[in-house]
Design a protein around this motif. Structure first.
Motif, PDB file in Angstrom:
ATOM      1  N   ARG A   1     -16.607  49.870  15.854  1.00 60.83           N
ATOM      2  CA  ARG A   1     -16.402  49.959  16.578  1.00 60.83           C
ATOM      3  C   ARG A   1     -15.202  48.916  16.252  1.00 60.83           C
ATOM      4  NH1 ARG A   1     -17.080  50.338  22.667  1.00 60.83           N
ATOM      5  NH2 ARG A   1     -16.230  48.959  22.583  1.00 60.83           N
ATOM      6  N   LEU A   2     -13.705  48.681  16.355  1.00 60.11           N
ATOM      7  CA  LEU A   2     -13.493  47.786  16.023  1.00 60.11           C
ATOM      8  C   LEU A   2     -13.789  46.283  16.739  1.00 60.11           C
ATOM      9  CD1 LEU A   2      -9.370  48.795  16.244  1.00 60.11           C
ATOM     10  CD2 LEU A   2     -11.203  48.376  14.468  1.00 60.11           C
ATOM     11  N   THR A   3     -13.801  45.009  16.223  1.00 60.48           N
ATOM     12  CA  THR A   3     -13.888  43.733  17.038  1.00 60.48           C
ATOM     13  C   THR A   3     -12.784  43.090  17.392  1.00 60.48           C
ATOM     14  OG1 THR A   3     -12.963  42.755  14.867  1.00 60.48           O
ATOM     15  CG2 THR A   3     -15.250  42.717  14.611  1.00 60.48           C
ATOM     16  N   GLU A   4     -12.723  42.216  17.976  1.00 60.47           N
ATOM     17  CA  GLU A   4     -11.783  42.383  19.531  1.00 60.47           C
ATOM     18  C   GLU A   4     -10.709  41.786  18.341  1.00 60.47           C
ATOM     19  OE1 GLU A   4     -11.235  38.082  21.509  1.00 60.47           O
ATOM     20  OE2 GLU A   4     -12.877  39.331  22.558  1.00 60.47           O
ATOM     21  N   ALA A   5     -11.280  40.722  17.733  1.00 59.45           N
ATOM     22  CA  ALA A   5      -9.471  40.312  16.144  1.00 59.45           C
ATOM     23  C   ALA A   5      -8.748  41.606  15.622  1.00 59.45           C
ATOM     24  CB  ALA A   5      -9.913  39.568  15.512  1.00 59.45           C
ATOM     25  N   GLU A   6      -9.319  42.947  15.203  1.00 61.07           N
ATOM     26  CA  GLU A   6      -9.349  44.437  14.804  1.00 61.07           C
ATOM     27  C   GLU A   6      -8.693  44.837  15.435  1.00 61.07           C
ATOM     28  OE1 GLU A   6     -12.434  44.921  11.029  1.00 61.07           O
ATOM     29  OE2 GLU A   6     -12.728  45.020  13.381  1.00 61.07           O
ATOM     30  N   LEU A   7      -8.886  44.812  17.108  1.00 60.19           N
ATOM     31  CA  LEU A   7      -7.747  45.840  17.981  1.00 60.19           C
ATOM     32  C   LEU A   7      -6.675  44.858  18.352  1.00 60.19           C
ATOM     33  CD1 LEU A   7      -8.008  47.857  20.573  1.00 60.19           C
ATOM     34  CD2 LEU A   7      -9.286  46.038  21.724  1.00 60.19           C
ATOM     35  N   LEU A   8      -6.871  43.775  18.131  1.00 54.66           N
ATOM     36  CA  LEU A   8      -5.868  43.059  18.400  1.00 54.66           C
ATOM     37  C   LEU A   8      -4.449  43.178  17.377  1.00 54.66           C
ATOM     38  CD1 LEU A   8      -7.196  40.069  20.033  1.00 54.66           C
ATOM     39  CD2 LEU A   8      -5.560  41.108  20.697  1.00 54.66           C
ATOM     40  N   ARG A   9      -4.908  43.385  16.023  1.00 57.84           N
ATOM     41  CA  ARG A   9      -4.168  43.755  15.022  1.00 57.84           C
ATOM     42  C   ARG A   9      -3.893  45.037  14.843  1.00 57.84           C
ATOM     43  NH1 ARG A   9      -8.401  41.074  12.027  1.00 57.84           N
ATOM     44  NH2 ARG A   9      -7.958  39.078  11.384  1.00 57.84           N
ATOM     45  N   ARG A  10      -4.104  45.887  15.124  1.00 56.78           N
ATOM     46  CA  ARG A  10      -4.367  47.238  15.750  1.00 56.78           C
ATOM     47  C   ARG A  10      -2.948  47.863  16.646  1.00 56.78           C
ATOM     48  NH1 ARG A  10      -2.595  51.455  14.736  1.00 56.78           N
ATOM     49  NH2 ARG A  10      -3.283  53.340  14.706  1.00 56.78           N
ATOM     50  N   ILE A  11      -3.001  46.426  18.232  1.00 58.51           N
ATOM     51  CA  ILE A  11      -1.873  46.929  18.950  1.00 58.51           C
ATOM     52  C   ILE A  11      -0.892  46.182  18.623  1.00 58.51           C
ATOM     53  CG2 ILE A  11      -1.708  45.949  20.753  1.00 58.51           C
ATOM     54  CD1 ILE A  11      -4.457  45.806  21.826  1.00 58.51           C
ATOM     55  N   ARG A  12      -0.793  45.260  17.821  1.00 59.76           N
ATOM     56  CA  ARG A  12       0.146  45.004  16.997  1.00 59.76           C
ATOM     57  C   ARG A  12       1.503  45.645  15.633  1.00 59.76           C
ATOM     58  NH1 ARG A  12       4.217  43.440  15.750  1.00 59.76           N
ATOM     59  NH2 ARG A  12       5.519  41.509  14.982  1.00 59.76           N
ATOM     60  N   GLU A  13       0.328  46.251  15.599  1.00 60.53           N
ATOM     61  CA  GLU A  13       1.038  47.891  14.151  1.00 60.53           C
ATOM     62  C   GLU A  13       1.631  48.089  15.261  1.00 60.53           C
ATOM     63  OE1 GLU A  13      -2.319  49.301  12.396  1.00 60.53           O
ATOM     64  OE2 GLU A  13      -2.566  46.938  10.919  1.00 60.53           O
ATOM     65  N   VAL A  14       1.464  48.896  16.412  1.00 56.24           N
ATOM     66  CA  VAL A  14       2.187  50.021  16.873  1.00 56.24           C
ATOM     67  C   VAL A  14       2.752  49.245  18.259  1.00 56.24           C
ATOM     68  CG1 VAL A  14       0.514  51.884  17.341  1.00 56.24           C
ATOM     69  CG2 VAL A  14       0.364  49.861  18.817  1.00 56.24           C
ATOM     70  N   ASN A  15       3.372  47.815  18.157  1.00 57.13           N
ATOM     71  CA  ASN A  15       4.301  47.169  18.298  1.00 57.13           C
ATOM     72  C   ASN A  15       4.150  47.050  20.169  1.00 57.13           C
ATOM     73  OD1 ASN A  15       6.692  45.338  18.575  1.00 57.13           O
ATOM     74  ND2 ASN A  15       8.304  47.218  18.723  1.00 57.13           N
ATOM     75  N   ILE A  16       2.775  46.966  20.530  1.00 55.31           N
ATOM     76  CA  ILE A  16       2.158  47.208  22.341  1.00 55.31           C
ATOM     77  C   ILE A  16       2.626  45.194  22.716  1.00 55.31           C
ATOM     78  CG2 ILE A  16       1.308  47.913  23.522  1.00 55.31           C
ATOM     79  CD1 ILE A  16       0.851  49.900  22.231  1.00 55.31           C
ATOM     80  N   ARG A  17       2.392  44.940  23.534  1.00 50.79           N
ATOM     81  CA  ARG A  17       2.699  43.727  24.039  1.00 50.79           C
ATOM     82  C   ARG A  17       1.933  43.334  25.893  1.00 50.79           C
ATOM     83  NH1 ARG A  17       8.036  40.594  21.802  1.00 50.79           N
ATOM     84  NH2 ARG A  17       6.820  40.057  19.249  1.00 50.79           N
ATOM     85  N   ILE A  18       1.396  45.170  26.178  1.00 50.26           N
ATOM     86  CA  ILE A  18       0.803  44.649  27.236  1.00 50.26           C
ATOM     87  C   ILE A  18      -0.879  45.343  27.073  1.00 50.26           C
ATOM     88  CG2 ILE A  18       0.583  45.110  29.711  1.00 50.26           C
ATOM     89  CD1 ILE A  18       3.676  45.588  29.166  1.00 50.26           C
TER      90      ILE A  18
END
Length: 215
Positions: free
Chosen positions: A31-48
């Protein structure tokens, strides 16, 4: 009318702009860590983000990852929306800021525990991430979580994508491989497979409840 609304939201998920689904997994299937999940969200350009994490800590870390965001909105233990500005020491109530009517450029974290009564003013083209959990039903997704309904224009211009941790991704694959037109020979998922999986989870939950009544 309520049932119709639930069905409508599921059909929104099947529209082309809502079809994206991602397995969020780290090295060796962990499983991704919390920080890794946030980086993945940033990669797909999502903010919600609609999930269950520690709110204030998460948005501060998210701001450190998404360096272009003006600030971040989260919900406190008092059920109020708060704004954490970039570089700001203390959070400010959202209603006390000029951004209550326009959250363009802001990160938004919606915690399931504080989601009831939420009516944030998202941009018309807002895009959100909805995380999935084992056993999650269509009712949890559409009614209890109300995650999709936070995006009032989901049926027209706003959109969501789905993030599935490894165990959920495997469950979706198991369900859809048994479905005509399913994922034979492929590990990619989209909202079609997510909706199938949600309906399957709902049927299983209903069967378990029925067995309890029979006992």
């Amino acid at each position: 009318m309520i049932c119709l609304t639930y069905v409508e939201v599921l059909t929104y998920f099947l529209q082309s702009r809502n079809r994206a689904g991602y397995e969020v997994v780290a090295w060796l299937g962990k499983r991704l860590t919390e920080a890794e999940l946030l980086r993945r969200i940033r990669e797909v350009n999502i903010r919600i983000l609609i999930d269950e994490m520690d709110n204030k800590t998460l948005v501060k870390e998210w701001l450190a990852i998404d360096t272009e965001a003006k600030g971040a909105v989260y919900f406190g233990a008092d059920n109020r929306a708060w704004v954490q500005y970039r570089g700001g020491k203390e959070a400010i109530p959202l209603l006390a800021t000029p951004f209550a009517e326009n959250l363009d450029g802001f990160l938004v974290y919606i915690d399931e525990a504080y989601i009831y009564g939420v009516d944030l003013k998202f941009p018309h083209d807002a895009r959100g991430v909805l995380t999935l959990a084992l056993g999650q039903t269509k009712d949890h997704t559409v009614q209890e979580d109300l995650a999709a309904m936070r995006l009032r224009q989901l049926g027209t211009t706003q959109s969501v994508c789905f993030f599935a941790p490894p165990e959920v991704h495997r469950s979706i694959l198991d369900v859809c491989k048994k479905t005509p037109g399913g994922l034979v020979g492929s590990s990619n998922i989209n909202s079609y497979h997510v909706v199938n999986w949600l309906l399957e989870q709902t049927c299983r939950a209903n069967e378990q409840l029925q067995n309890l009544y029979l006992v």
